[in-house]
Write a protein that holds these residues in place. Structure first.
Motif, short mmCIF file in Angstrom:
data_model
loop_
_atom_site.label_atom_id
_atom_site.label_comp_id
_atom_site.label_asym_id
_atom_site.label_seq_id
_atom_site.Cartn_x
_atom_site.Cartn_y
_atom_site.Cartn_z
N ILE A 166 -54.16 5.41 49.20
CA ILE A 166 -54.70 4.17 48.64
C ILE A 166 -54.19 2.98 49.45
O ILE A 166 -53.13 3.05 50.06
CB ILE A 166 -54.37 4.03 47.14
N ASP A 167 -54.95 1.88 49.41
CA ASP A 167 -54.55 0.69 50.17
C ASP A 167 -53.46 -0.07 49.43
O ASP A 167 -53.14 0.22 48.27
CB ASP A 167 -55.76 -0.20 50.49
N LYS A 219 -50.23 -1.66 44.56
CA LYS A 219 -49.48 -2.58 43.70
C LYS A 219 -49.82 -2.34 42.23
O LYS A 219 -48.93 -2.25 41.38
CB LYS A 219 -49.79 -4.03 44.06
N GLU A 220 -51.10 -2.24 41.92
CA GLU A 220 -51.55 -2.02 40.55
C GLU A 220 -51.11 -0.65 40.04
O GLU A 220 -50.59 -0.51 38.93
CB GLU A 220 -53.07 -2.13 40.48
N VAL A 221 -51.29 0.36 40.87
CA VAL A 221 -50.97 1.73 40.48
C VAL A 221 -49.46 1.90 40.31
O VAL A 221 -49.02 2.61 39.40
CB VAL A 221 -51.55 2.73 41.51
N TYR A 271 -54.52 9.52 39.27
CA TYR A 271 -53.50 9.39 40.30
C TYR A 271 -52.42 10.45 40.10
O TYR A 271 -52.25 10.98 38.99
CB TYR A 271 -52.86 8.00 40.26
N GLU A 315 -53.25 -3.08 48.16
CA GLU A 315 -53.64 -3.82 46.95
C GLU A 315 -53.72 -2.87 45.75
O GLU A 315 -53.20 -3.17 44.67
CB GLU A 315 -54.98 -4.53 47.18
N GLU A 316 -54.36 -1.73 45.93
CA GLU A 316 -54.47 -0.75 44.85
C GLU A 316 -53.09 -0.18 44.52
O GLU A 316 -52.76 0.05 43.35
CB GLU A 316 -55.43 0.37 45.25
N LYS A 359 -54.43 9.03 45.08
CA LYS A 359 -55.57 9.06 44.17
C LYS A 359 -56.17 10.46 44.18
O LYS A 359 -56.23 11.10 45.23
CB LYS A 359 -56.61 8.03 44.62
N SER A 370 -60.05 6.31 37.04
CA SER A 370 -59.41 6.85 38.25
C SER A 370 -58.16 7.64 37.88
O SER A 370 -57.40 7.24 37.00
CB SER A 370 -59.02 5.71 39.19
#
Length: 81
Positions: A60-61, A66-68, A29, A63-64, A46, A27
């Motif tokens: 992006i939501d 946080k990771e990103v 970003y 949850e995503e 994204k 993916s």
């Protein structure tokens, strides 16, 4: 410094500075910041491809995000060194 323009809800174009582009797995970003609002938060979107092979920017939501966001901080810290 790369810039992008996005159209807002009122049909006005807003310029953004591209702070970083990075990958997590397969993916892609992009981190952007409004040119006229340097103190505002950085937006992370994204990058996907549409049916014609053109890049499109997608929200992006949470949850995503946080990771990103963690990955973006690593990229930012590497660029500062």
């Amino acid at each position: 410094m790369q810039k992008l323009a996005f159209e807002d809800d009122q049909g006005q174009y807003v310029d953004f500075i591209v702070k970083a582009q990075f990958n997590i797995g397969y993916s892609k970003y992009i981190a952007i910041l409004p040119v006229d609002e340097i103190q505002s938060p950085t937006y992370i979107l994204k990058i996907e491809m549409d049916d014609n092979g053109n890049e499109v920017f997608v929200g992006i939501d949470d949850e995503e995000l946080k990771e990103v966001s963690k990955a973006y901080e690593k990229v930012r810290n590497q660029n500062m060194q």
